[in-house]
Write a protein that holds these residues in place. Structure first.
Motif, PDB file in Angstrom:
ATOM      1  N   ASP A   1       0.852  -1.193  -0.021  1.00 49.62           N
ATOM      2  CA  ASP A   1       0.191  -0.107   0.321  1.00 49.62           C
ATOM      3  C   ASP A   1       1.024   1.316  -0.162  1.00 49.62           C
ATOM      4  O   ASP A   1       1.937   1.298   0.740  1.00 49.62           O
ATOM      5  N   ARG A   2       0.821   2.138  -0.880  1.00 47.16           N
ATOM      6  CA  ARG A   2       1.459   3.408  -1.144  1.00 47.16           C
ATOM      7  C   ARG A   2       1.732   4.036   0.402  1.00 47.16           C
ATOM      8  O   ARG A   2       0.774   4.302   1.106  1.00 47.16           O
ATOM      9  N   HIS A   3       2.834   4.435   0.578  1.00 44.18           N
ATOM     10  CA  HIS A   3       3.326   5.065   1.817  1.00 44.18           C
ATOM     11  C   HIS A   3       3.052   6.571   1.659  1.00 44.18           C
ATOM     12  O   HIS A   3       3.669   7.410   1.071  1.00 44.18           O
ATOM     13  N   GLY A   4       1.905   6.969   2.295  1.00 46.35           N
ATOM     14  CA  GLY A   4       1.516   8.503   2.131  1.00 46.35           C
ATOM     15  C   GLY A   4       1.382   8.853   0.685  1.00 46.35           C
ATOM     16  O   GLY A   4       0.775   8.132  -0.219  1.00 46.35           O
ATOM     17  N   GLY A   5       2.078  10.159   0.496  1.00 43.55           N
ATOM     18  CA  GLY A   5       1.882  10.741  -0.932  1.00 43.55           C
ATOM     19  C   GLY A   5       3.181  10.381  -1.654  1.00 43.55           C
ATOM     20  O   GLY A   5       3.608  10.915  -2.999  1.00 43.55           O
ATOM     21  N   ARG A   6       4.230   9.429  -1.236  1.00 38.72           N
ATOM     22  CA  ARG A   6       5.260   9.244  -1.951  1.00 38.72           C
ATOM     23  C   ARG A   6       4.829   8.652  -3.337  1.00 38.72           C
ATOM     24  O   ARG A   6       4.349   7.830  -3.351  1.00 38.72           O
ATOM     25  N   LYS A   7       5.838   8.885  -4.447  1.00 44.54           N
ATOM     26  CA  LYS A   7       5.242   8.488  -5.762  1.00 44.54           C
ATOM     27  C   LYS A   7       6.630   7.971  -6.226  1.00 44.54           C
ATOM     28  O   LYS A   7       6.478   6.893  -6.964  1.00 44.54           O
ATOM     29  N   PHE A   8       7.834   8.329  -5.921  1.00 41.31           N
ATOM     30  CA  PHE A   8       9.187   7.966  -6.331  1.00 41.31           C
ATOM     31  C   PHE A   8       9.729   6.996  -5.251  1.00 41.31           C
ATOM     32  O   PHE A   8      10.010   7.569  -4.438  1.00 41.31           O
ATOM     33  N   TYR A   9      10.085   5.534  -5.709  1.00 45.82           N
ATOM     34  CA  TYR A   9      10.685   4.916  -4.723  1.00 45.82           C
ATOM     35  C   TYR A   9      12.120   4.382  -5.070  1.00 45.82           C
ATOM     36  O   TYR A   9      12.688   3.380  -4.429  1.00 45.82           O
ATOM     37  N   SER A  10      12.618   4.459  -6.269  1.00 47.36           N
ATOM     38  CA  SER A  10      13.854   3.916  -6.817  1.00 47.36           C
ATOM     39  C   SER A  10      14.880   4.415  -5.998  1.00 47.36           C
ATOM     40  O   SER A  10      15.783   3.587  -5.844  1.00 47.36           O
ATOM     41  N   GLY A  11      15.003   5.601  -5.729  1.00 49.57           N
ATOM     42  CA  GLY A  11      16.248   6.033  -4.938  1.00 49.57           C
ATOM     43  C   GLY A  11      16.264   5.062  -3.539  1.00 49.57           C
ATOM     44  O   GLY A  11      17.248   4.799  -3.187  1.00 49.57           O
ATOM     45  N   PRO A  12      15.111   5.198  -2.730  1.00 48.90           N
ATOM     46  CA  PRO A  12      15.249   4.321  -1.590  1.00 48.90           C
ATOM     47  C   PRO A  12      15.350   2.873  -1.919  1.00 48.90           C
ATOM     48  O   PRO A  12      16.087   2.437  -1.023  1.00 48.90           O
ATOM     49  N   LEU A  13      15.108   2.319  -2.950  1.00 49.83           N
ATOM     50  CA  LEU A  13      15.066   0.906  -2.998  1.00 49.83           C
ATOM     51  C   LEU A  13      16.617   0.560  -3.434  1.00 49.83           C
ATOM     52  O   LEU A  13      17.208  -0.150  -2.943  1.00 49.83           O
TER      53      LEU A  13
END
Length: 286
Positions: free
Chosen positions: A167-179
Motif C-alpha cells: 500500500d502506497r506510503h502516504g503521498g510518496r510516488k518515487f521509490y527508486s532512490g530508496p530501493l
C-alpha cells in the motif's frame, strides 16, 4: 515448487499517523498457480480493507476470526510478533491470536483452489524504536519504508517469480532512490511511476514490486496484511488503556490519534507524573 506457480506478497501498515502506540506492519505471502486467479475464491472468512472490518463500536471480532484462521493455515505465522522492546503498558509477551473455528474450512477451500499460505506475520515498531528511527533519518516515512523492506527482504530469494504489492506510503510516488539505497546489490528498473501506482522490476530475482494507492481494497494479500497489522495495533492499544485504567479508573481510553492523544495526555498528566512515566517511550516525536 509446483510448475507455473508464483509467490504473491502483500504488505500494509496500521498506526502510521497516531501520536501514541506502536506502528505495526503486516505481511501475507501466498503461493498460487497460473495467473493467481485462485486468490479470488470464495472464503469462509472475510478478507477486506481493515477499515471495513473494524470499528471501536463493533470491536475486534471480525478481524480476530479472519486473522486467527489464516494464522492457523499459514506454514509460518508470527501474529503478534515479538518486537523485543515492551514498555509496561505494551502487549504482553505471551499474547496470542486465538485460533478461529473456521480455520479447517479455510484450509480446505484454499487447498481446492491451489493456494498455499506461506507466511502471515506482523512487525511492531514500538514508540521508542520509532522515535530513534525518526531521529536517525529525520523522516518518519523512512522509518515506515525501512520496516516494510525488512519484511520484504527474505522474499527476494523465493523460488520462481515473485509479485509484491505494498500500500502506497502516504503521498510518496518515487521509490527508486530508496530501493537502491536499501538494496544496492540488487539491480532494478522503473516500470512505471504514475498517480495511482509505482512499479519496479528486479530482473535477476524475477521480482516485481508495486506501491499502489488503496492496495488493500484491490489485492487480497494486502488486505490480509492490513488486517493483521490493524489487529495487532489494536491489541497493543487495548493493553495500553488497561494498564493506565488500572491505575486511574476515571481515565478515558484513547485510540492514540493526534487530537484524542492530546486530550489523553492532558487528562493523564498528573497520573504519569506520579508514576514517573517519561514521554520518550510513550509519545512519538512525529
Amino acid at each position: 515448487m509446483r510448475s507455473n506457480s508464483r509467490t504473491v506478497v502483500g504488505i500494509d501498515e496500521a498506526g502510521y499517523g497516531p501520536m501514541l502506540g506502536p506502528l505495526v506492519l503486516g505481511i501475507s505471502v501466498f503461493r498460487v498457480s497460473g495467473d493467481g486467479g485462485a486468490l479470488s475464491a470464495d472464503l469462509p472468512v472475510a478478507v477486506d480493507d481493515s477499515k471495513k472490518l473494524y470499528s471501536r463500536a463493533t470491536g475486534l471480532g471480525r478481524l480476530e476470526e479472519s486473522v486467527g484462521a489464516f494464522r492457523e493455515v499459514a506454514a509460518d505465522a508470527d501474529v503478534p510478533d515479538d518486537p523485543g522492546e515492551r514498555p509496561p503498558w505494551g502487549l504482553p509477551a505471551d499474547a496470542v491470536t486465538p485460533a478461529s473455528r473456521l480455520a479447517g474450512e479455510l484450509r480446505d477451500v484454499l487447498a481446492e483452489s491451489g493456494v498455499e499460505v506461506l507466511r502471515l506475520a506482523t512487525k511492531t515498531v514500538p514508540v521508542r524504536a520509532f522515535n530513534a528511527g525518526v531521529e536517525r533519518t529525520d523522516s518518519k516515512a523512512a522509518v515506515l519504508f525501512d520496516a516494510a523492506m525488512d519484511l520484504l527482504a527474505p522474499w527476494f530469494d523465493a523460488e520462481g517469480p515473485v509479485s509484491v504489492v505494498i500500500d502506497r506510503h502516504g503521498g510518496r510516488k518515487f521509490y527508486s532512490g530508496p530501493l537502491a539505497g536499501r538494496f544496492p546489490e540488487r539491480f532494478h528498473w522503473v516500470e512505471t511511476e504514475e498517480k495511482e501506482r509505482s512499479s519496479y522490476v528486479f530482473p535477476a530475482e524475477d521480482l516485481r514490486l508495486s506501491f499502489e494507492v488503496a492496495a488493500d481494497a484491490r489485492h487480497r494479500p494486502v488486505a490480509l496484511a492490513s488486517m493483521a497489522a490493524k489487529y495487532v495495533r489494536e491489541r497493543w492499544m487495548e493493553a495500553f488503556n488497561r494498564w493506565f485504567a488500572a491505575r486511574d479508573a476515571d481515565l478515558p481510553p484513547t485510540a492514540g490519534y493526534v487530537t484524542d492523544a492530546r486530550r489523553w495526555l492532558a487528562d493523564s498528566a498528573g497520573l504519569r507524573a506520579r508514576l514517573g512515566v517519561s514521554d520518550d517511550a510513550l509519545v512519538r516525536v512525529r
